[in-house]
Write a protein that holds these residues in place. Sequence first.
Motif, PDB file in Angstrom:
ATOM      1  N   HIS A 218     -12.341  10.238  -4.888  1.00  0.00           N
ATOM      2  CA  HIS A 218     -11.675  10.765  -6.086  1.00  0.00           C
ATOM      3  C   HIS A 218     -11.140  12.182  -5.898  1.00  0.00           C
ATOM      4  N   VAL A 219     -11.590  12.890  -4.858  1.00  0.00           N
ATOM      5  CA  VAL A 219     -11.069  14.236  -4.603  1.00  0.00           C
ATOM      6  C   VAL A 219      -9.950  14.207  -3.579  1.00  0.00           C
ATOM      7  N   ASN A 220      -9.654  13.020  -3.053  1.00  0.00           N
ATOM      8  CA  ASN A 220      -8.558  12.887  -2.097  1.00  0.00           C
ATOM      9  C   ASN A 220      -7.230  12.945  -2.842  1.00  0.00           C
ATOM     10  N   PRO A 221      -6.297  13.814  -2.420  1.00  0.00           N
ATOM     11  CA  PRO A 221      -5.020  13.915  -3.141  1.00  0.00           C
ATOM     12  C   PRO A 221      -4.199  12.632  -3.118  1.00  0.00           C
ATOM     13  N   ASP A 222      -4.503  11.725  -2.193  1.00  0.00           N
ATOM     14  CA  ASP A 222      -3.750  10.471  -2.089  1.00  0.00           C
ATOM     15  C   ASP A 222      -4.457   9.304  -2.770  1.00  0.00           C
ATOM     16  N   TRP A 223      -5.384   9.599  -3.694  1.00  0.00           N
ATOM     17  CA  TRP A 223      -6.152   8.517  -4.302  1.00  0.00           C
ATOM     18  C   TRP A 223      -5.272   7.556  -5.084  1.00  0.00           C
ATOM     19  N   GLU A 224      -4.090   7.991  -5.533  1.00  0.00           N
ATOM     20  CA  GLU A 224      -3.227   7.118  -6.317  1.00  0.00           C
ATOM     21  C   GLU A 224      -2.673   5.950  -5.504  1.00  0.00           C
ATOM     22  N   VAL A 225      -2.850   6.000  -4.184  1.00  0.00           N
ATOM     23  CA  VAL A 225      -2.479   4.846  -3.357  1.00  0.00           C
ATOM     24  C   VAL A 225      -3.248   3.611  -3.821  1.00  0.00           C
ATOM     25  N   THR A 226      -4.477   3.817  -4.323  1.00  0.00           N
ATOM     26  CA  THR A 226      -5.270   2.673  -4.779  1.00  0.00           C
ATOM     27  C   THR A 226      -4.628   1.973  -5.968  1.00  0.00           C
ATOM     28  N   LEU A 227      -3.802   2.678  -6.741  1.00  0.00           N
ATOM     29  CA  LEU A 227      -3.112   2.048  -7.859  1.00  0.00           C
ATOM     30  C   LEU A 227      -1.939   1.207  -7.367  1.00  0.00           C
ATOM     31  N   VAL A 228      -1.307   1.671  -6.300  1.00  0.00           N
ATOM     32  CA  VAL A 228      -0.177   0.921  -5.744  1.00  0.00           C
ATOM     33  C   VAL A 228      -0.679  -0.311  -5.001  1.00  0.00           C
ATOM     34  N   ASP A 229      -1.735  -0.158  -4.227  1.00  0.00           N
ATOM     35  CA  ASP A 229      -2.294  -1.276  -3.473  1.00  0.00           C
ATOM     36  C   ASP A 229      -3.813  -1.106  -3.377  1.00  0.00           C
ATOM     37  N   PRO A 230      -4.555  -1.734  -4.291  1.00  0.00           N
ATOM     38  CA  PRO A 230      -6.023  -1.607  -4.274  1.00  0.00           C
ATOM     39  C   PRO A 230      -6.679  -2.191  -3.032  1.00  0.00           C
ATOM     40  N   TYR A 231      -5.929  -2.974  -2.250  1.00  0.00           N
ATOM     41  CA  TYR A 231      -6.510  -3.484  -1.013  1.00  0.00           C
ATOM     42  C   TYR A 231      -6.839  -2.347  -0.051  1.00  0.00           C
ATOM     43  N   SER A 232      -6.328  -1.160  -0.327  1.00  0.00           N
ATOM     44  CA  SER A 232      -6.715   0.009   0.461  1.00  0.00           C
ATOM     45  C   SER A 232      -8.207   0.283   0.307  1.00  0.00           C
ATOM     46  N   LEU A 233      -8.788  -0.119  -0.837  1.00  0.00           N
ATOM     47  CA  LEU A 233     -10.236   0.011  -1.020  1.00  0.00           C
ATOM     48  C   LEU A 233     -10.979  -0.966  -0.113  1.00  0.00           C
ATOM     49  N   TYR A 234     -10.426  -2.164   0.040  1.00  0.00           N
ATOM     50  CA  TYR A 234     -11.035  -3.132   0.948  1.00  0.00           C
ATOM     51  C   TYR A 234     -10.948  -2.663   2.395  1.00  0.00           C
ATOM     52  N   VAL A 235      -9.915  -1.886   2.735  1.00  0.00           N
ATOM     53  CA  VAL A 235      -9.827  -1.318   4.081  1.00  0.00           C
ATOM     54  C   VAL A 235     -11.039  -0.421   4.336  1.00  0.00           C
ATOM     55  N   ILE A 236     -11.409   0.376   3.332  1.00  0.00           N
ATOM     56  CA  ILE A 236     -12.578   1.249   3.465  1.00  0.00           C
ATOM     57  C   ILE A 236     -13.846   0.421   3.616  1.00  0.00           C
ATOM     58  N   VAL A 237     -13.977  -0.615   2.793  1.00  0.00           N
ATOM     59  CA  VAL A 237     -15.161  -1.477   2.846  1.00  0.00           C
ATOM     60  C   VAL A 237     -15.270  -2.156   4.216  1.00  0.00           C
ATOM     61  N   LEU A 238     -14.170  -2.734   4.693  1.00  0.00           N
ATOM     62  CA  LEU A 238     -14.183  -3.410   5.989  1.00  0.00           C
ATOM     63  C   LEU A 238     -14.469  -2.435   7.125  1.00  0.00           C
TER      64      LEU A 238
END
Length: 254
Positions: A98-118
């Motif tokens: 949440h402190v990352n300035p690019d966190w809004e990427v998760t709104l464009v493509d939430p699969y970026s969260l799965y990248v972190i999980v994987l």
Amino acid sequence: MASSFCSDSSRLVEYAHRAGQGLFAEDACEIDVLDWPPGASPYIEDLRGTNLSQGDWTWIRSAFYLRWKTCDNFQKAAVTLIVFSASPELRERLGRLHVNPDWEVTLVDPYSLYVIVLDEIWLQAESITNGVRQVFGFMERSELDRSSKVRSGERSEHDFVGLHNVAKHIIFLKEAAEAALLMAQRLYQHHQELLDGPPQGGSAKSTMQLVHQMLSQKVTQFEVWKLQMESMNARMENVINLVRTLLMEILCAE
């Protein structure tokens, strides 16, 4: 963006209800790490076999729920990720997001969260596999040394329990590698379907393509893990065959 960590069962019901009813705000990403059952750890231990040679009955178990709601041709989005029993490392990474300035990427493509999980699953797998590889390498060399001593007439004891347990660990890791690869492949395939679906804006399209490349990298990493476990499993079979042959030679000599 909001993130929280809790072990309250009422929160679990609340988030399940909100996710099902679509009550999350637009243009918002909410990450919640829940310990369920309360106080649960992703590390599951059975201490009954710890006194055996190479005995280790530890498992790592987590679960993930992602909901993504879009409207206005992907211009607005509401994203929620619920993680059950996250590892400390994953908990820390999501807490920093949440402190990352690019966190809004998760709104464009939430699969970026799965990248972190994987990625975190891969790091855990790499650490565990390296540990088993070191133990197996030592046992492999020890059995080769014993085979030379036995054939020269010396007596040598085999660690049959240790061999059994290490073989079991390798089989379980091979199974885990295959399951992780299937999971990553399914996510990659579903993401490809999203890319092939209704067109998005130029910036959204480029963001999704970047995330797709990262998912492809995760698939490759799990393919490598699977190959590593197949190789280690084959080497373990060679060691077991060697021990079996030596025992047969000893029995025949007697």
